[in-house]
Design a protein around this motif. Structure first.
Motif, PDB file in Angstrom:
ATOM      1  N   SER A  71      27.542 -57.340 -31.845  1.00 29.57           N
ATOM      2  CA  SER A  71      26.093 -57.298 -31.459  1.00 29.57           C
ATOM      3  C   SER A  71      25.172 -58.294 -32.459  1.00 29.57           C
ATOM      4  CB  SER A  71      25.803 -56.008 -32.364  1.00 29.57           C
ATOM      5  OG  SER A  71      26.654 -54.268 -31.778  1.00 29.57           O
ATOM      6  N   GLY A  72      25.463 -59.095 -32.476  1.00 26.86           N
ATOM      7  CA  GLY A  72      24.773 -60.497 -33.398  1.00 26.86           C
ATOM      8  C   GLY A  72      24.820 -59.960 -34.787  1.00 26.86           C
ATOM      9  N   ASN A  73      25.305 -58.842 -35.457  1.00 26.55           N
ATOM     10  CA  ASN A  73      25.277 -58.679 -37.212  1.00 26.55           C
ATOM     11  C   ASN A  73      26.966 -59.904 -37.415  1.00 26.55           C
ATOM     12  OD1 ASN A  73      24.731 -55.791 -36.689  1.00 26.55           O
ATOM     13  ND2 ASN A  73      26.247 -55.520 -35.531  1.00 26.55           N
ATOM     14  N   HIS A  74      25.521 -60.147 -38.520  1.00 30.18           N
ATOM     15  CA  HIS A  74      26.807 -61.103 -39.561  1.00 30.18           C
ATOM     16  C   HIS A  74      27.569 -60.474 -40.623  1.00 30.18           C
ATOM     17  CE1 HIS A  74      22.572 -63.277 -38.724  1.00 30.18           C
ATOM     18  NE2 HIS A  74      21.932 -62.624 -38.876  1.00 30.18           N
ATOM     19  N   ARG A  75      28.676 -61.739 -40.529  1.00 30.42           N
ATOM     20  CA  ARG A  75      30.251 -60.654 -40.840  1.00 30.42           C
ATOM     21  C   ARG A  75      30.375 -61.708 -42.164  1.00 30.42           C
ATOM     22  NH1 ARG A  75      33.895 -58.636 -36.182  1.00 30.42           N
ATOM     23  NH2 ARG A  75      34.024 -61.230 -36.436  1.00 30.42           N
ATOM     24  N   PHE A  76      30.560 -61.509 -43.038  1.00 28.75           N
ATOM     25  CA  PHE A  76      31.286 -62.837 -43.935  1.00 28.75           C
ATOM     26  C   PHE A  76      31.400 -61.658 -45.471  1.00 28.75           C
ATOM     27  CE2 PHE A  76      26.859 -61.050 -44.668  1.00 28.75           C
ATOM     28  CZ  PHE A  76      26.749 -61.130 -46.135  1.00 28.75           C
ATOM     29  N   GLY A  77      32.464 -62.078 -46.623  1.00 29.86           N
ATOM     30  CA  GLY A  77      32.417 -61.928 -47.424  1.00 29.86           C
ATOM     31  C   GLY A  77      32.542 -62.734 -48.299  1.00 29.86           C
ATOM     32  N   ILE A  78      32.531 -62.058 -49.776  1.00 25.63           N
ATOM     33  CA  ILE A  78      32.507 -62.686 -51.292  1.00 25.63           C
ATOM     34  C   ILE A  78      33.732 -62.606 -52.199  1.00 25.63           C
ATOM     35  CG2 ILE A  78      31.038 -63.255 -52.726  1.00 25.63           C
ATOM     36  CD1 ILE A  78      28.416 -62.897 -51.365  1.00 25.63           C
ATOM     37  N   GLU A  79      34.310 -64.418 -52.598  1.00 27.03           N
ATOM     38  CA  GLU A  79      35.565 -64.159 -53.126  1.00 27.03           C
ATOM     39  C   GLU A  79      34.584 -64.089 -54.522  1.00 27.03           C
ATOM     40  OE1 GLU A  79      39.492 -66.028 -53.871  1.00 27.03           O
ATOM     41  OE2 GLU A  79      38.435 -66.623 -52.033  1.00 27.03           O
ATOM     42  N   PHE A  80      35.005 -63.362 -55.209  1.00 23.44           N
ATOM     43  CA  PHE A  80      34.251 -62.852 -57.195  1.00 23.44           C
ATOM     44  C   PHE A  80      35.946 -63.973 -58.111  1.00 23.44           C
ATOM     45  CE2 PHE A  80      31.219 -61.025 -55.409  1.00 23.44           C
ATOM     46  CZ  PHE A  80      30.150 -61.439 -56.185  1.00 23.44           C
ATOM     47  N   GLY A  81      35.455 -64.976 -58.587  1.00 20.99           N
ATOM     48  CA  GLY A  81      36.469 -64.665 -60.031  1.00 20.99           C
ATOM     49  C   GLY A  81      35.485 -63.724 -60.813  1.00 20.99           C
ATOM     50  N   CYS A  82      36.962 -63.245 -61.700  1.00 21.95           N
ATOM     51  CA  CYS A  82      35.780 -62.330 -62.888  1.00 21.95           C
ATOM     52  C   CYS A  82      36.475 -61.517 -64.083  1.00 21.95           C
ATOM     53  CB  CYS A  82      35.278 -60.940 -61.820  1.00 21.95           C
ATOM     54  SG  CYS A  82      37.112 -60.210 -61.097  1.00 21.95           S
ATOM     55  N   ASN A  83      35.859 -61.478 -65.286  1.00 25.50           N
ATOM     56  CA  ASN A  83      36.635 -60.744 -66.183  1.00 25.50           C
ATOM     57  C   ASN A  83      37.815 -59.549 -66.140  1.00 25.50           C
ATOM     58  OD1 ASN A  83      35.183 -63.461 -67.187  1.00 25.50           O
ATOM     59  ND2 ASN A  83      34.330 -62.020 -68.801  1.00 25.50           N
ATOM     60  N   TRP A  84      36.867 -58.474 -65.361  1.00 22.50           N
ATOM     61  CA  TRP A  84      38.039 -57.482 -65.174  1.00 22.50           C
ATOM     62  C   TRP A  84      39.319 -58.043 -64.135  1.00 22.50           C
ATOM     63  CZ3 TRP A  84      32.976 -58.645 -63.163  1.00 22.50           C
ATOM     64  CH2 TRP A  84      32.703 -57.879 -61.935  1.00 22.50           C
TER      65      TRP A  84
END
Length: 177
Positions: free
Chosen positions: A136-149
């Protein structure tokens, strides 16, 4: 002098598995700089918004750049959605972190927060993982975070367009099932 084919911008690199680039976007600025091993904190200064993007090496270069640029252009909305999605996991993991602190000041490592934006000083983007658009043309992505918790597994948020559809450990950012 007569070659009119400009190289792709930004610079693209490949390895055995992935295609990579980096893009600076003001919408992603102000987070931690997390370029250390496994997303470890690598600078005490706030980030300038430069984010590393990766995708499957079989993804076409044009698709990869188009999708990466779309994410960069919508960074403000995306970061707001990601931080909001991570609030619950922050509070859940904060209790475990507090139990493990020995010499650290809890107010520096896992302080009380009152708004999702408070997480900006406690996490940083390791990478944005780009997937091809769906049928359907939807953008698919993910964000990987480094984090304190969650310094062992990091945090991740997967998106479809501007909607956070899954959050949890870093693997959520690149597990496109």
């Amino acid at each position: 002098m007569y070659n009119t084919d400009a190289p792709p911008y930004p610079e693209i690199n490949f390895d055995e598995y992935c295609i990579y680039t980096s893009i600076k976007s003001d919408g992603f600025s102000g987070l931690n700089v997390r370029n250390g091993p496994y997303g470890a904190l690598s600078s005490c200064e706030p980030s300038d918004g430069t984010v590393h993007y990766s995708g499957d090496k079989d993804m076409g270069t044009e698709t990869f750049l188009t999708e990466s640029k779309w994410v960069s252009d919508h960074a403000v909305e995306i970061l707001d959605a990601a931080l909001s999605a991570m609030v619950d996991q922050y509070w859940e993991n904060r209790e475990y972190v507090l139990e493990c602190l020995v010499d650290e000041d809890p107010s520096e490592v896992v302080p009380e927060i009152s708004a999702p934006q408070d997480l900006k000083s406690l996490c940083g983007i390791v990478a944005v993982h780009i997937n091809t658009p769906d049928d359907s043309g939807n953008h698919r992505f993910g964000i990987e975070f480094g984090c304190n918790w969650e310094d062992e597994h990091g945090a991740g948020v997967r998106f479809k367009n501007l909607i956070a559809i899954e959050d949890g450990h870093a693997s959520e950012a690149f597990d496109f099932r």
